[in-house]
Each structure stands twice: as structure tokens, then as C-alpha cells.
Design an enzyme around this catalytic site. Structure first.
Site, PDB file in Angstrom:
ATOM      1  N   SER A  85      30.520 -72.233 -20.045  1.00 35.42           N
ATOM      2  CA  SER A  85      29.413 -71.269 -20.107  1.00 35.42           C
ATOM      3  C   SER A  85      29.201 -70.771 -21.541  1.00 35.42           C
ATOM      4  O   SER A  85      28.057 -70.506 -21.947  1.00 35.42           O
ATOM      5  CB  SER A  85      29.631 -70.100 -19.137  1.00 35.42           C
ATOM      6  N   ASN A  86      30.261 -70.682 -22.322  1.00 30.81           N
ATOM      7  CA  ASN A  86      30.088 -70.287 -23.734  1.00 30.81           C
ATOM      8  C   ASN A  86      29.409 -71.396 -24.529  1.00 30.81           C
ATOM      9  O   ASN A  86      28.563 -71.128 -25.379  1.00 30.81           O
ATOM     10  CB  ASN A  86      31.431 -69.908 -24.360  1.00 30.81           C
TER      11      ASN A  86
ATOM     12  N   LYS B  86      51.436 -85.547 -28.596  1.00 24.75           N
ATOM     13  CA  LYS B  86      50.372 -84.639 -29.038  1.00 24.75           C
ATOM     14  C   LYS B  86      49.827 -85.033 -30.419  1.00 24.75           C
ATOM     15  O   LYS B  86      48.641 -84.887 -30.704  1.00 24.75           O
ATOM     16  CB  LYS B  86      50.922 -83.201 -29.053  1.00 24.75           C
TER      17      LYS B  86
ATOM     18  N   MET C   8      41.679 -74.923 -24.040  1.00 26.06           N
ATOM     19  CA  MET C   8      42.949 -74.307 -23.665  1.00 26.06           C
ATOM     20  C   MET C   8      44.164 -75.033 -24.235  1.00 26.06           C
ATOM     21  O   MET C   8      45.143 -75.266 -23.528  1.00 26.06           O
ATOM     22  CB  MET C   8      43.022 -74.211 -22.141  1.00 26.06           C
TER      23      MET C   8
ATOM     24  N   ASN D 276      37.538 -69.273 -32.624  1.00 28.65           N
ATOM     25  CA  ASN D 276      37.887 -69.217 -31.203  1.00 28.65           C
ATOM     26  C   ASN D 276      37.357 -67.920 -30.604  1.00 28.65           C
ATOM     27  O   ASN D 276      37.175 -66.926 -31.302  1.00 28.65           O
ATOM     28  CB  ASN D 276      39.416 -69.256 -31.069  1.00 28.65           C
TER      29      ASN D 276
ATOM     30  N   HIS E 177      38.230 -65.219 -27.416  1.00 25.29           N
ATOM     31  CA  HIS E 177      39.260 -64.866 -26.434  1.00 25.29           C
ATOM     32  C   HIS E 177      38.790 -63.655 -25.631  1.00 25.29           C
ATOM     33  O   HIS E 177      38.280 -62.691 -26.199  1.00 25.29           O
ATOM     34  CB  HIS E 177      40.580 -64.570 -27.149  1.00 25.29           C
TER      35      HIS E 177
END
Ligand code: GAR
Length: 190
Positions: free
Chosen positions: A12-13, A64, A89, A106, A108
Site C-alpha cells: 500500500s505504501n 544471503k 522485511m 525506510n 516504520h
């Protein structure tokens, strides 16, 4: 300026940012939407907005480091100037941080440094605070740490449910994040 948005889920952001770009409120182009989940709804949103989208998952790589190397390559291919995390995330590794110093932002859903992590809204709700909010910040190697760019407080009513609080927070996010990104783009294009 060329933006990449990284998102893991609903998006949604991302949608709010894409709309702000479309409206001309952010003088930049979203050249890439990346998701670390191949079935994330945000990929649909990218398609609907005609924004190039790519997805791959950490588990598809040996480790990673290899995952981040692939991501770094993708960002380089698209000549990305600014990385916008919108519900991404994962912790950003050193390779990415070094390649994009002060170029990764970012959002939050809490007033950092309070309630970092995956469940910022729920953690604040369960702590019964009377005020929580939204933070936009540059990222560093920590979890939801790094220099704060903007914060907006949201009051928590004693009668309200977690779902109602979530809704309120998201509404603030969808206003605040595009506004802050527009400002950053303006400042860095000077
Ligand atoms: C947003 O509330 C964002 O602040 C949060 O994930 C949600 C993503 O929603 N991010 C974090 O919690 C980062 N630690 P969206 O996918 O609908 O934009």
C-alpha cells in the site's frame, strides 16, 4: 532521479508513492519494484501501474550474500539512484549499504527508537501507549535504526481496536512517505 522500491507484501505504501509520482508530486521515476516474495500482492500493483517488477527469494540462493549480490546487480542494471524500502522485511546487508550510502530510506510504523522490528503497530498497541506514530529514516545496518528524517505522531484512543489503529497508521504513512520522498528527491537533485 531513478527510484527503486523494495517491498515484501501488500504494497500500500508503494501504491501511494506510485500515485504521487503519477500526479507529479515526486519528480522522479520508479524504475523498479523489487519483492523478495514471488507471490506478494505488491507485484500486482506494479503491473497495474506499468512499473517494471522483479522478484526472487532468499531461499533460492546459497546464502544471503549471494542474494544481495543479485539484488545489487539488478539495482545497477536499472541505474537506481535512491532505494525506497516500503514494507521490505529484511535487514539490508553491508554490500548494499556501501553501494548506496545515504541513498536508502525506510518507513516504520512507530515512533522510533520505540517499537522497532516486524510488529511496530501491535507492539505499541499492546504496550498501551497513548501515542505512537510513523518514522521515515535513512537506514544503517541495524533493525529500524539510522538517522531519522521525519516523524508523525498518532494518538491511540483507549477504546480503539488494533485494526483501527493499523488503519490510522497506514493513512498517515500514505501521506507522509510520498511527501518525504518528494523532499529528498528535490534536495538531492539540487
Ligand atoms: C508498513 O506499515 C511499513 O511501515 C511496515 O510494513 C508495512 C507495509 O505495508 N514496515 C515495517 O514494519 C519495517 N520494519 P504495505 O506493504 O501495505 O506498504
Amino acid at each position: 532521479m531513478r527510484l527503486a522500491v523494495l517491498a515484501s507484501g501488500n504494497g500500500s505504501n508503494f501504491e501511494a508513492i506510485a500515485q504521487a509520482v503519477k500526479a507529479g508530486d515526486i519528480s522522479a521515476e520508479i524504475v523498479l519494484l523489487f519483492s523478495d516474495h514471488r507471490d506478494a500482492y505488491v507485484l500486482e500493483r506494479a503491473k497495474n501501474n506499468n512499473i517494471p517488477a522483479e522478484a526472487f527469494e532468499l531461499k533460492e540462493f546459497e546464502n544471503k550474500k549471494a542474494y544481495e549480490a543479485a539484488l545489487l546487480e539488478l539495482l545497477a542494471e536499472h541505474q537506481v539512484d535512491l532505494i525506497v524500502l516500503a514494507g521490505y522485511m529484511r535487514i539490508i546487508g553491508e554490500g548494499l549499504l556501501e553501494a548506496y550510502p545515504n541513498r536508502i530510506v525506510n518507513i516504520h510504523p512507530a515512533l522510533l527508537p520505540n517499537f522497532p522490528g516486524l510488529h511496530g503497530i501491535k507492539d505499541a498497541f499492546e504496550a498501551k501507549v497513548t501515542e505512537t506514530g510513523v518514522t521515515v529514516h535513512y537506514i544503517d545496518s541495524g533493525v529500524d535504526t539510522g538517522p531519522i528524517i521525519a516523524q508523525e505522531a498518532v494518538a491511540v484512543d483507549s477504546e480503539e481496536t488494533l485494526e483501527q489503529l493499523e488503519e490510522k497508521i497506514h493513512q498517515v504513512e500514505h501521506q507522509l512517505y510520498p511527501r518525504v520522498i518528494a523532499e529528498i528527491v528535490k534536495e538531492t537533485s539540487k
